[in-house]
Design an enzyme around this catalytic site. Structure first.
Site, PDB file in Angstrom:
ATOM      1  CG  ASP A  44      16.386   5.654  -9.674  1.00  0.00           C
ATOM      2  OD1 ASP A  44      17.541   6.067  -9.860  1.00  0.00           O
ATOM      3  OD2 ASP A  44      15.585   6.178  -8.867  1.00  0.00           O
ATOM      4  CE1 TYR A  49      13.397   7.675  -3.523  1.00  0.00           C
ATOM      5  CE2 TYR A  49      13.742   6.036  -5.229  1.00  0.00           C
ATOM      6  CZ  TYR A  49      13.721   7.345  -4.832  1.00  0.00           C
ATOM      7  OH  TYR A  49      14.009   8.328  -5.742  1.00  0.00           O
ATOM      8  CE  LYS A  74      17.790   8.428  -6.944  1.00  0.00           C
ATOM      9  NZ  LYS A  74      16.719   7.445  -6.791  1.00  0.00           N
ATOM     10  CG  HIS A 107      18.143  11.108  -2.698  1.00  0.00           C
ATOM     11  ND1 HIS A 107      17.499   9.981  -2.251  1.00  0.00           N
ATOM     12  CD2 HIS A 107      17.261  11.716  -3.515  1.00  0.00           C
ATOM     13  CE1 HIS A 107      16.295   9.913  -2.773  1.00  0.00           C
ATOM     14  NE2 HIS A 107      16.120  10.959  -3.544  1.00  0.00           N
TER      15      HIS A 107
HETATM   16  N1  NAP Z   1      16.496  11.892  -7.231  1.00  0.00           N
HETATM   17  C1  NAP Z   1      15.374  12.383  -6.772  1.00  0.00           C
HETATM   18  O1  NAP Z   1      15.342  13.278  -5.915  1.00  0.00           O
HETATM   19  C2  NAP Z   1      14.078  11.845  -7.317  1.00  0.00           C
HETATM   20  C3  NAP Z   1      12.884  12.556  -7.104  1.00  0.00           C
HETATM   21  C4  NAP Z   1      11.717  12.027  -7.627  1.00  0.00           C
HETATM   22  C5  NAP Z   1      11.750  10.844  -8.337  1.00  0.00           C
HETATM   23  N2  NAP Z   1      12.927  10.160  -8.509  1.00  0.00           N
HETATM   24  C6  NAP Z   1      12.991   8.888  -9.265  1.00  0.00           C
HETATM   25  O2  NAP Z   1      12.211   9.062 -10.445  1.00  0.00           O
HETATM   26  C7  NAP Z   1      11.208   8.064 -10.494  1.00  0.00           C
HETATM   27  C8  NAP Z   1       9.980   8.566 -11.208  1.00  0.00           C
HETATM   28  O3  NAP Z   1       9.443   9.717 -10.595  1.00  0.00           O
HETATM   29  P1  NAP Z   1       8.070   9.725  -9.779  1.00  0.00           P
HETATM   30  O4  NAP Z   1       7.933   8.462  -9.022  1.00  0.00           O
HETATM   31  O5  NAP Z   1       8.018  11.011  -9.034  1.00  0.00           O
HETATM   32  O6  NAP Z   1       6.925   9.816 -10.826  1.00  0.00           O
HETATM   33  P2  NAP Z   1       6.694   9.653 -12.407  1.00  0.00           P
HETATM   34  O7  NAP Z   1       7.403   8.494 -12.950  1.00  0.00           O
HETATM   35  O8  NAP Z   1       6.883  10.986 -13.002  1.00  0.00           O
HETATM   36  O9  NAP Z   1       5.127   9.355 -12.374  1.00  0.00           O
HETATM   37  C9  NAP Z   1       4.610   8.260 -11.670  1.00  0.00           C
HETATM   38  C10 NAP Z   1       3.094   8.396 -11.635  1.00  0.00           C
HETATM   39  O10 NAP Z   1       2.573   8.250 -12.956  1.00  0.00           O
HETATM   40  C11 NAP Z   1       1.695   7.120 -13.000  1.00  0.00           C
HETATM   41  N3  NAP Z   1       1.970   6.402 -14.265  1.00  0.00           N
HETATM   42  C12 NAP Z   1       3.085   5.711 -14.597  1.00  0.00           C
HETATM   43  N4  NAP Z   1       3.005   5.242 -15.865  1.00  0.00           N
HETATM   44  C13 NAP Z   1       1.803   5.628 -16.335  1.00  0.00           C
HETATM   45  C14 NAP Z   1       1.127   5.435 -17.565  1.00  0.00           C
HETATM   46  N5  NAP Z   1       1.683   4.775 -18.565  1.00  0.00           N
HETATM   47  N6  NAP Z   1      -0.119   5.961 -17.685  1.00  0.00           N
HETATM   48  C15 NAP Z   1      -0.687   6.656 -16.681  1.00  0.00           C
HETATM   49  N7  NAP Z   1      -0.102   6.874 -15.485  1.00  0.00           N
HETATM   50  C16 NAP Z   1       1.139   6.366 -15.314  1.00  0.00           C
HETATM   51  C17 NAP Z   1       2.022   6.294 -11.783  1.00  0.00           C
HETATM   52  O11 NAP Z   1       0.867   5.625 -11.316  1.00  0.00           O
HETATM   53  P3  NAP Z   1       0.878   4.004 -11.116  1.00  0.00           P
HETATM   54  O12 NAP Z   1       2.028   3.707 -10.203  1.00  0.00           O
HETATM   55  O13 NAP Z   1      -0.457   3.752 -10.530  1.00  0.00           O
HETATM   56  O14 NAP Z   1       1.072   3.439 -12.496  1.00  0.00           O
HETATM   57  C18 NAP Z   1       2.429   7.357 -10.769  1.00  0.00           C
HETATM   58  O15 NAP Z   1       1.306   7.964 -10.185  1.00  0.00           O
HETATM   59  C19 NAP Z   1      10.993   7.743  -9.008  1.00  0.00           C
HETATM   60  O16 NAP Z   1      10.264   6.544  -8.826  1.00  0.00           O
HETATM   61  C20 NAP Z   1      12.393   7.698  -8.517  1.00  0.00           C
HETATM   62  O17 NAP Z   1      12.993   6.485  -8.873  1.00  0.00           O
HETATM   63  C21 NAP Z   1      14.087  10.661  -8.021  1.00  0.00           C
END
Ligand code: NAP
Length: 281
Positions: A44, A49, A74, A107
């Site tokens: 994704d 990004y 997106k 997005h």
């Molecule tokens: N469409 C939208 O508007 C939108 C908005 C937000 C996000 N997204 C998408 O959703 C994806 C995920 O959301 P997000 O990036 O906000 O955050 P997330 O996946 O909810 O959380 C990521 C965080 O958790 C940590 N983490 C990951 N796996 C872990 C584990 N097994 N144990 C402990 N900590 C862990 C990561 O740290 P480390 O990296 O240090 O492991 C990072 O700080 C995004 O990357 C993006 O692709 C889309």
């Protein structure tokens, strides 16, 4: 890996790799190679990004064939409208070094706060996305951060229904009404920030359930979304966490545990209201 079937019959892996905030090319190369080895088949990304080139280089360096991975991208808020979305898609295709995207998502909806004519703007952007689909540049189109009123308006003029609505979903933010609405309409829910952007992983209730299952708090959050029928795209920049985040199919949460997680008050995440979002996010 398990799959969901989208409303246009594409098989979507239940777990994909989120890449927001990963821009370093060397890091991306290590992550994508390892993710592929661990069984990830969905990446994704988003124009916003600034990592499409890094992803393309990582895929090439790992020798992964184009058809081995689903690429989900997106269109950003500054490229709204029939022509602009098509131009944005062509730019993204160039950066990703591919002639098609598997999934292309809007997005953010045009926000009510900025655009009195938000519904018309979304409809025009969607018409451009439908054209991309018909022209073979994208296999499936969907939206992100759409609330029920955005979807209701879009449906009035859409020829193709969104295949996915990607929005913030995690323990502490269950959005049950929106999940239900999407499911009734055959729109797959894809949980963005399924780990609450990493901010909810120390929550006592989540950690308690994790201890009982001998799993991590992250795995409990992912399992919770999966049991709600959502796909998940956890982001990690740590290659050693990739295996853990995909290892979520050998246990299940009881209905009591699901309820306990549903009842957690909001305790972290991204928390942007799509009726208020600016053109800069
Ligand atoms: N469409 C939208 O508007 C939108 C908005 C937000 C996000 N997204 C998408 O959703 C994806 C995920 O959301 P997000 O990036 O906000 O955050 P997330 O996946 O909810 O959380 C990521 C965080 O958790 C940590 N983490 C990951 N796996 C872990 C584990 N097994 N144990 C402990 N900590 C862990 C990561 O740290 P480390 O990296 O240090 O492991 C990072 O700080 C995004 O990357 C993006 O692709 C889309």
């Amino acid at each position: 890996m398990e799959f969901y079937t989208l409303n246009n019959t594409i098989q979507l892996p239940c777990v994909g790799l989120g890449t927001w905030q990963i821009t370093d090319r060397d890091r991306m190369a290590v992550l994508i190679r390892r993710a592929y080895e661990e069984g990830y088949r969905l990446i994704d990304t988003a124009a916003a990004y600034s990592n499409e080139i890094a992803i393309a280089k990582a895929i090439a360096a790992a020798g992964i064939g184009r058809k081995e991975l689903l690429l989900s991208d997106k269109v950003w808020n500054t490229s709204r409208g029939y022509e602009a979305v098509q131009e944005a898609c062509r730019k993204s295709l160039k950066k990703l070094k591919t002639d098609y995207l598997d999934i292309y998502l809007m997005h953010w909806p045009a926000s009510k706060k900025l655009h009195p004519d938000w519904a018309r703007i979304n409809a025009e952007t969607w018409r451009g996305m439908e054209k991309l689909c018909k022209d073979g540049y994208v296999r499936a189109i969907g939206v992100c951060n759409f609330k029920v009123h955005h979807l209701e308006e879009l449906e009035k003029s859409a020829e193709i229904m969104p295949c996915i609505n990607q929005f913030e979903l995690h323990p502490g933010f269950h959005q049950d009404d929106l999940v239900l609405y999407c499911q009734e309409k055959g729109i797959l829910v894809e949980a963005s920030s399924p780990l609450g952007n990493g901010q909810i992983l120390k929550h006592e209730g989540i950690c308690g359930i994790a201890g009982r299952h001998d799993k991590s708090a992250a795995q409990i959050c992912l399992r919770w979304s999966l049991q709600k029928g959502a796909a998940v795209i956890p982001k990690t920049a740590d290659p050693d966490r990739l295996a853990q985040n995909i290892d979520v199919f050998d246990f299940s949460l009881s209905s009591e545990e699901m309820k306990e997680l549903d009842d957690i008050p909001y305790c972290g995440g991204v928390g942007i209201d799509s009726d208020e979002v600016t053109e800069f996010g």
